[in-house]
Design a protein around this motif. Structure first.
Motif, mmCIF file in Angstrom:
data_model
loop_
_atom_site.group_PDB
_atom_site.id
_atom_site.type_symbol
_atom_site.label_atom_id
_atom_site.label_comp_id
_atom_site.label_asym_id
_atom_site.label_seq_id
_atom_site.Cartn_x
_atom_site.Cartn_y
_atom_site.Cartn_z
ATOM 1 N N ALA A 341 -12.613 -8.809 94.794
ATOM 2 C CA ALA A 341 -14.045 -9.059 94.976
ATOM 3 C C ALA A 341 -14.518 -8.721 96.384
ATOM 4 C CB ALA A 341 -14.370 -10.524 94.655
ATOM 5 N N VAL A 342 -13.699 -8.984 97.401
ATOM 6 C CA VAL A 342 -14.150 -8.688 98.770
ATOM 7 C C VAL A 342 -14.197 -7.181 98.998
ATOM 8 C CG1 VAL A 342 -11.895 -8.752 99.950
ATOM 9 C CG2 VAL A 342 -13.959 -9.421 101.174
ATOM 10 N N LEU A 343 -13.297 -6.422 98.370
ATOM 11 C CA LEU A 343 -13.358 -4.966 98.479
ATOM 12 C C LEU A 343 -14.615 -4.433 97.796
ATOM 13 C CD1 LEU A 343 -9.665 -3.859 97.737
ATOM 14 C CD2 LEU A 343 -10.691 -4.568 99.898
ATOM 15 N N ALA A 344 -14.869 -4.934 96.580
ATOM 16 C CA ALA A 344 -16.060 -4.494 95.847
ATOM 17 C C ALA A 344 -17.332 -4.884 96.579
ATOM 18 C CB ALA A 344 -16.048 -5.097 94.443
ATOM 19 N N LEU A 345 -17.345 -6.071 97.182
ATOM 20 C CA LEU A 345 -18.521 -6.533 97.928
ATOM 21 C C LEU A 345 -18.780 -5.639 99.138
ATOM 22 C CD1 LEU A 345 -20.754 -8.583 98.513
ATOM 23 C CD2 LEU A 345 -19.037 -10.012 99.661
ATOM 24 N N ALA A 346 -17.726 -5.299 99.868
ATOM 25 C CA ALA A 346 -17.897 -4.450 101.051
ATOM 26 C C ALA A 346 -18.474 -3.094 100.664
ATOM 27 C CB ALA A 346 -16.563 -4.276 101.766
ATOM 28 N N GLU A 347 -17.944 -2.496 99.588
ATOM 29 C CA GLU A 347 -18.467 -1.201 99.171
ATOM 30 C C GLU A 347 -19.916 -1.321 98.720
ATOM 31 O OE1 GLU A 347 -16.767 2.476 96.621
ATOM 32 O OE2 GLU A 347 -17.533 0.820 95.412
#
Length: 499
Positions: A341-347
């Motif tokens: 989720a944090v990777l998807a949020l950053a993108e």
């Protein structure tokens, strides 16, 4: 020409106040920098500095000093030594990597380069991880690892360079790009350089001791290094980072920790596929010419959002929504969901402000990469399949009562193990060093999988033995400790494995 005594003094060098108030420590720290004093003068130097500070308290200039890159104790963020805040790292080995966090080219050139990644999810995920690193602190997440493994010449290093270009010079000759051929303490020092900036270690196959990777993967989510006795400088070094790793073998294949899979996001998909060589070459050339701009741009956006009323709460709520999206039904997917989720949020955030020049990856893509079943989670079973196949093809290397009666000589390479039957049940017991070599030839580690074999009931154990999974078996006149497989672990009958 006469020279004043001051002309012979070394150039100024910052030292912590607590060091300056301990004479011997000061001389030890600054001796190599040319401090004109010896240990016998320690008390006098300490007293002179205290009196000098008291007499000149209003005249001594002060400046903000950062001991690491990333989040500082006062809430500011230092992306680079070029930010206007002096960076004075505590270890000499950190100076090169700190300087490599520099800017070159321009943000527009970097965007144009990164736009070529639109159809390649794996390098895009690596870039997202680089942008996600500063989100760990406001979201309250621990450090974790993103591992990219595949065959060589498939763009793994280029994918890591794309990610590193967010903050630093991604050249293989620059110190920001590290590899696994080092020591645990050196890795801890490298991790200690950052609080919210990505760290890159390329080529797991360069490691000289598999246990090094195991220790790093275990220690990383704790956000600090190992405790060292005696209060030595470097004890429990702190960090806050997303570690990007690459290699031909999955990082999980190096670890003996049963919970490691929940702390690592790994993909075995080739970053640029089979036909993306030209794109990889173009992207690599582009990020070498344009780097160090995207990270500072992104952190300014994050800081402005956090400064808004309830800004941190809104960021956390956005993350929680994505966690629910990626949670899945299995225990492993639920534990990985916050990291995905944090990777998807950053993108998503970077795409929203136009920093990334493409549309965000769909949720199905993220699920396919990380939240669905990952074959690397089943590496103990995959390793056991390798051993089973070897045994089936080398049955003549197994000692048995039949062979003893026929006075057969051992094979040239020696006996693989022993085949025996008791009460109609066939047992295959293998010499551990032979199994170790069989697995090593297939890029597996026996130490990394044997614990799972025991837990899954594939190996017999004896409490009286140390370790319990090495049980004594007699064959060809000798007694040796073996890996004795249960019928579930080695389900072969006499007609399948006997000569």
């Amino acid at each position: 020409m006469n020279r004043s005594p001051a002309a012979n003094l070394p150039p100024p060098r910052a030292s912590p106040t607590e060091t300056a108030k301990r004479g011997r420590k000061l001389i030890e720290t600054l001796g190599s920098a040319g401090l004109p004093a010896v240990e016998g003068d320690a008390r006098a130097v300490e007293r002179w500095l205290a009196e000098f500070e008291a007499a000149n308290v209003g005249r001594i200039p002060s400046e903000q000093l950062a001991r690491w890159l990333g989040w500082q104790d006062d809430g500011t963020f230092v992306s680079s030594p070029e930010d206007g805040i002096k960076v004075d790292v505590p270890f000499e080995e950190q100076r090169g990597p700190a300087r490599a966090h520099a800017r070159k080219g321009g943000l527009d050139g970097w965007r144009e380069t990164i736009s070529q990644l639109a159809d390649f999810p794996v390098p895009r995920v690596a870039v997202a991880a680089a942008l996600a690193a500063p989100l760990l602190k406001p979201l309250g997440l621990n450090s974790f690892t993103l591992d990219i493994s595949s065959r060589s010449t498939k763009g793994k290093t280029t994918a890591l360079q794309c990610a590193l270009s967010v903050w630093a010079d991604p050249s293989e000759h620059a110190s920001a790009m590290s590899n696994w051929r080092t020591t645990l303490y050196a890795i801890e020092k490298r991790l200690n350089l950052v609080r919210g900036i990505v760290t890159v270690f390329d080529e797991t196959m360069a490691v000289t001791d598999d246990t090094l990777i195991d220790e790093v993967l275990y220690q990383l989510p704790m956000n600090h290094g190992k405790a060292r006795s005696g209060g030595a400088f470097g004890n429990m070094l702190p960090w806050e980072t997303i570690l990007l790793s690459s290699g031909e073998r999955p990082a999980l294949s190096f670890t003996t920790s049963q919970g490691a899979a929940a702390r690592i996001l790994g993909t075995t998909i080739a970053p640029f596929g089979d036909g993306g060589g030209a794109t990889a070459a173009a992207v690599r050339e582009g990020v070498l010419a344009h780097h160090g701009h995207a990270g500072p741009e992104f952190i300014q956006y994050i800081l402005s959002g956090l400064a808004q009323p309830n800004g941190r709460d809104r960021l956390k709520e956005h993350h929680r929504t994505l966690v629910d999206e990626f949670r899945g039904s299995g225990d492993m997917t639920q534990r990985r969901a916050p990291m995905v989720a944090v990777l998807a949020l950053a993108e998503l955030l970077a795409c929203r402000i136009g920093l990334l020049p493409y549309e965000p990856l769909g949720h199905d893509v993220w699920r396919g990469l990380f939240t669905a079943h990952n074959p690397t989670d089943k590496r103990p079973d995959m390793a056991l399949d390798v051993v089973r196949e070897y045994v089936a093809g080398h049955a003549h290397e197994l000692f048995s009562v039949t062979r003893a009666a026929m006075h057969e000589k051992p094979p040239y390479s020696g006996w693989l193990g022993v085949l025996s039957t008791k009460d109609g049940v066939t047992e295959v017991a293998l010499l551990p060093e032979r199994v170790r070599k069989i697995l090593a030839d297939a890029d597996y580690s026996l130490d990394a999988v044997v614990g799972s074999w025991v837990d899954d009931g594939y190996l017999k154990t004896l409490k009286s033995q140390r370790p319990a999974h090495l049980v004594p078996r007699r064959f060809d006149g000798v007694r040796a400790k073996c890996l004795a497989f249960t019928p579930e672990g080695m389900p072969f009958g006499d007609d399948e494995v006997a000569a």
